[in-house]
Design an enzyme around this catalytic site. Structure first.
Site, mmCIF file in Angstrom:
data_model
loop_
_atom_site.group_PDB
_atom_site.id
_atom_site.type_symbol
_atom_site.label_atom_id
_atom_site.label_comp_id
_atom_site.label_asym_id
_atom_site.label_seq_id
_atom_site.Cartn_x
_atom_site.Cartn_y
_atom_site.Cartn_z
ATOM 1 N N ARG A 162 0.730 -1.262 -0.074
ATOM 2 C CA ARG A 162 0.033 0.036 0.059
ATOM 3 C C ARG A 162 0.770 1.276 -0.054
ATOM 4 O O ARG A 162 0.509 2.378 0.308
ATOM 5 C CB ARG A 162 -1.072 0.174 1.091
ATOM 6 C CG ARG A 162 -2.077 -1.276 1.161
ATOM 7 C CD ARG A 162 -2.942 -1.028 -0.243
ATOM 8 N NE ARG A 162 -3.700 -2.250 -0.015
ATOM 9 C CZ ARG A 162 -3.405 -3.328 -0.566
ATOM 10 N NH1 ARG A 162 -2.230 -3.326 -1.628
ATOM 11 N NH2 ARG A 162 -4.212 -4.380 -0.653
ATOM 12 N N SER A 212 -11.059 0.271 3.131
ATOM 13 C CA SER A 212 -10.317 -0.092 4.314
ATOM 14 C C SER A 212 -9.794 0.986 5.198
ATOM 15 O O SER A 212 -9.081 1.811 4.310
ATOM 16 C CB SER A 212 -9.160 -1.152 4.021
ATOM 17 O OG SER A 212 -9.821 -2.236 3.688
ATOM 18 N N GLU A 283 -4.854 3.445 6.360
ATOM 19 C CA GLU A 283 -4.191 3.511 4.894
ATOM 20 C C GLU A 283 -4.733 4.824 4.264
ATOM 21 O O GLU A 283 -3.850 5.198 3.333
ATOM 22 C CB GLU A 283 -5.138 2.427 4.346
ATOM 23 C CG GLU A 283 -5.115 2.128 2.819
ATOM 24 C CD GLU A 283 -5.535 0.712 2.306
ATOM 25 O OE1 GLU A 283 -5.689 -0.391 2.859
ATOM 26 O OE2 GLU A 283 -6.260 0.848 1.221
HETATM 27 C C1 FAD Z 1 -15.402 0.777 -1.563
HETATM 28 C C2 FAD Z 1 -14.188 0.889 -1.607
HETATM 29 C C3 FAD Z 1 -13.283 -0.211 -1.814
HETATM 30 C C4 FAD Z 1 -11.998 -0.231 -1.781
HETATM 31 N N1 FAD Z 1 -11.344 -1.529 -1.875
HETATM 32 C C5 FAD Z 1 -10.072 -1.301 -2.012
HETATM 33 C C6 FAD Z 1 -9.143 -2.434 -2.270
HETATM 34 O O1 FAD Z 1 -9.782 -3.626 -2.406
HETATM 35 N N2 FAD Z 1 -7.792 -2.429 -2.470
HETATM 36 C C7 FAD Z 1 -7.176 -1.160 -2.213
HETATM 37 O O2 FAD Z 1 -6.129 -0.994 -2.352
HETATM 38 N N3 FAD Z 1 -7.882 -0.201 -1.982
HETATM 39 C C8 FAD Z 1 -9.148 -0.027 -1.890
HETATM 40 N N4 FAD Z 1 -9.670 1.103 -1.845
HETATM 41 C C9 FAD Z 1 -9.060 2.421 -1.488
HETATM 42 C C10 FAD Z 1 -9.010 3.261 -2.924
HETATM 43 O O3 FAD Z 1 -9.980 2.861 -3.975
HETATM 44 C C11 FAD Z 1 -7.630 3.207 -3.493
HETATM 45 O O4 FAD Z 1 -6.361 3.454 -2.513
HETATM 46 C C12 FAD Z 1 -7.238 3.732 -4.649
HETATM 47 O O5 FAD Z 1 -6.198 3.452 -5.171
HETATM 48 C C13 FAD Z 1 -7.230 5.189 -4.407
HETATM 49 O O6 FAD Z 1 -7.180 6.039 -5.652
HETATM 50 P P1 FAD Z 1 -7.970 7.267 -5.888
HETATM 51 O O7 FAD Z 1 -7.721 7.916 -7.299
HETATM 52 O O8 FAD Z 1 -9.365 7.340 -5.361
HETATM 53 O O9 FAD Z 1 -6.827 8.168 -4.948
HETATM 54 P P2 FAD Z 1 -7.408 9.551 -4.019
HETATM 55 O O10 FAD Z 1 -8.256 9.078 -2.830
HETATM 56 O O11 FAD Z 1 -7.854 10.576 -4.885
HETATM 57 O O12 FAD Z 1 -5.780 9.806 -3.594
HETATM 58 C C14 FAD Z 1 -5.165 9.205 -2.940
HETATM 59 C C15 FAD Z 1 -3.538 9.414 -2.651
HETATM 60 O O13 FAD Z 1 -3.241 9.510 -3.940
HETATM 61 C C16 FAD Z 1 -2.756 10.736 -4.484
HETATM 62 N N5 FAD Z 1 -2.945 10.827 -5.818
HETATM 63 C C17 FAD Z 1 -4.082 10.590 -6.573
HETATM 64 N N6 FAD Z 1 -3.814 10.755 -7.836
HETATM 65 C C18 FAD Z 1 -2.902 10.983 -7.946
HETATM 66 C C19 FAD Z 1 -1.752 11.186 -9.190
HETATM 67 N N7 FAD Z 1 -2.303 11.198 -10.328
HETATM 68 N N8 FAD Z 1 -0.447 11.690 -8.979
HETATM 69 C C20 FAD Z 1 -0.095 11.687 -7.751
HETATM 70 N N9 FAD Z 1 -0.778 11.453 -6.514
HETATM 71 C C21 FAD Z 1 -2.054 10.871 -6.773
HETATM 72 C C22 FAD Z 1 -3.594 11.596 -3.642
HETATM 73 O O14 FAD Z 1 -2.789 12.921 -3.704
HETATM 74 C C23 FAD Z 1 -3.621 11.096 -2.427
HETATM 75 O O15 FAD Z 1 -2.626 11.191 -1.709
HETATM 76 C C24 FAD Z 1 -11.252 0.996 -1.719
HETATM 77 C C25 FAD Z 1 -11.968 2.298 -1.408
HETATM 78 C C26 FAD Z 1 -13.546 2.285 -1.443
HETATM 79 C C27 FAD Z 1 -14.237 3.436 -1.174
#
Ligand code: FAD
Length: 303
Positions: A162, A212, A283
């Site tokens: 992660r 999570s 996380e």
């Molecule tokens: C219902 C649900 C289920 C989930 N299941 C999982 C799972 O099974 N496994 C898992 O690992 N995660 C899971 N997640 C968490 C999440 O979806 C992941 O961590 C996902 O990768 C986050 O991506 P995001 O684009 O939403 O990031 P954001 O929440 O928008 O940002 C997270 C971080 O990434 C950074 N970021 C985003 N885009 C960029 C970019 N282009 N360049 C640099 N930094 C960036 C942001 O600045 C921030 O620090 C779940 C979430 C939910 C709501």
């Protein structure tokens, strides 16, 4: 580029919590994304890159700076056999289904992760025994400290559970290149569908959440199991509660504030520590103003 001032961030996160950002930008091209970050860097103004907002707790007091949301940068290409290239804002479920439809295996795990490619790379998102590091070949990064675009290999990014070496407050993931195995589309689509169905059965639906809350301390001792055994499903703080379905999920029952959520997180951390002497690390990432006491929850988490 679309721009708004004093924009509410709650709408941009899956937890539906967050005050206003001074400015919210939606670049339509990679050039606009890079120019925006570069110009803010030169002016010394605060900025934050937001993807799907699915792993983020935003302060109810908002963020005094510019939030740059990547969700318009969604192009996906299949430039050669076994390779997929996707811009930062492409959604992981869409990418997983696209890969399956053209007979590329390896992305089935990502179908239930509601984030973007950029957020997925930063978090080394994973599920069903796999993660981004297993399929990523390289990524194009804008380094805001040097003002340059560079191509980093998977090894350069030093992926761990992660997390990776990149700091989202300095490095912008612009594009990612994935290397996958060619296979029979029907079988890959079947596995993808199975993973998707598993999500519907095992995760809370109905209330906003951010997936999570805490990282698993060990593969065999999941945070959800420890929280459940420690009785965390009983915990509630204002509009925020631990899900009755999954003890590692915090749900927003309606109108929860970021402070209610951090208070709940602290109580969850404390009840597991009291029972098992294990300190859980969140996380989620944070955005905006939080007190020192609130941020202590993230101490030693690699946040
Ligand atoms: C219902 C649900 C289920 C989930 N299941 C999982 C799972 O099974 N496994 C898992 O690992 N995660 C899971 N997640 C968490 C999440 O979806 C992941 O961590 C996902 O990768 C986050 O991506 P995001 O684009 O939403 O990031 P954001 O929440 O928008 O940002 C997270 C971080 O990434 C950074 N970021 C985003 N885009 C960029 C970019 N282009 N360049 C640099 N930094 C960036 C942001 O600045 C921030 O620090 C779940 C979430 C939910 C709501």
């Amino acid at each position: 580029m679309d721009e708004a001032v004093r924009a509410p961030l709650a709408k941009c996160t899956t937890l539906k919590i967050g005050g206003e950002a001074d400015r919210l930008c939606h670049p339509h091209t990679v050039e606009e994304l890079v120019e925006t970050v570069d110009s803010l860097r030169q002016k010394g103004e605060p900025w934050f890159i937001l993807g799907g907002g699915s792993n983020l707790l935003v302060s109810s007091q908002g963020f005094r700076g510019t939030v740059i949301r990547t969700t318009n940068l969604i192009e996906i290409k299949n430039p050669q056999p076994g390779v997929l290239e996707a811009l930062a804002g492409a959604r992981l479920p869409h990418l997983a289904k696209f890969a399956a439809s053209i007979g590329l295996a390896g992305m089935e795990f990502a179908v239930g992760i509601p984030g973007t490619v950029g957020g997925g790379v930063i978090m080394n998102a994973g599920a069903h025994g796999s993660c981004m590091a297993n399929i990523l070949e390289s990524a194009t990064i804008f380094d805001s400290e040097t003002g340059t675009l560079k191509e980093l290999t998977k090894d350069d990014m030093q992926f761990q559970y992660r997390r990776c070496k990149l700091d989202p407050l300095k490095h912008v993931v612009v594009k990612a290149r994935f290397r996958m195995e060619q296979g029979a589309a029907e079988e890959i689509e079947k596995r993808t569908k199975e993973n998707e169905d598993y999500r519907w059965r095992t995760q809370p639906i109905g209330f906003p959440n951010a997936g999570s809350t805490f990282k698993n301390p060990e593969p065999q001792r999941t945070a959800g199991l420890l929280l459940d055994k420690a009785g965390a499903k009983e915990l509630k703080e204002g509009g925020a509660a631990v899900s009755a379905m999954h003890a590692n999920f915090v749900v927003n029952l309606g109108g929860a504030t970021s402070n209610e959520v951090t208070t709940l997180l602290k109580r969850m951390q404390e009840c597991v520590f009291k029972e098992f002497e294990v300190r859980l690390s969140p996380e989620w990432k944070t955005l905006g103003a939080f007190s020192e006491e609130e941020l202590s929850i993230w101490r030693d988490s690699g946040h």
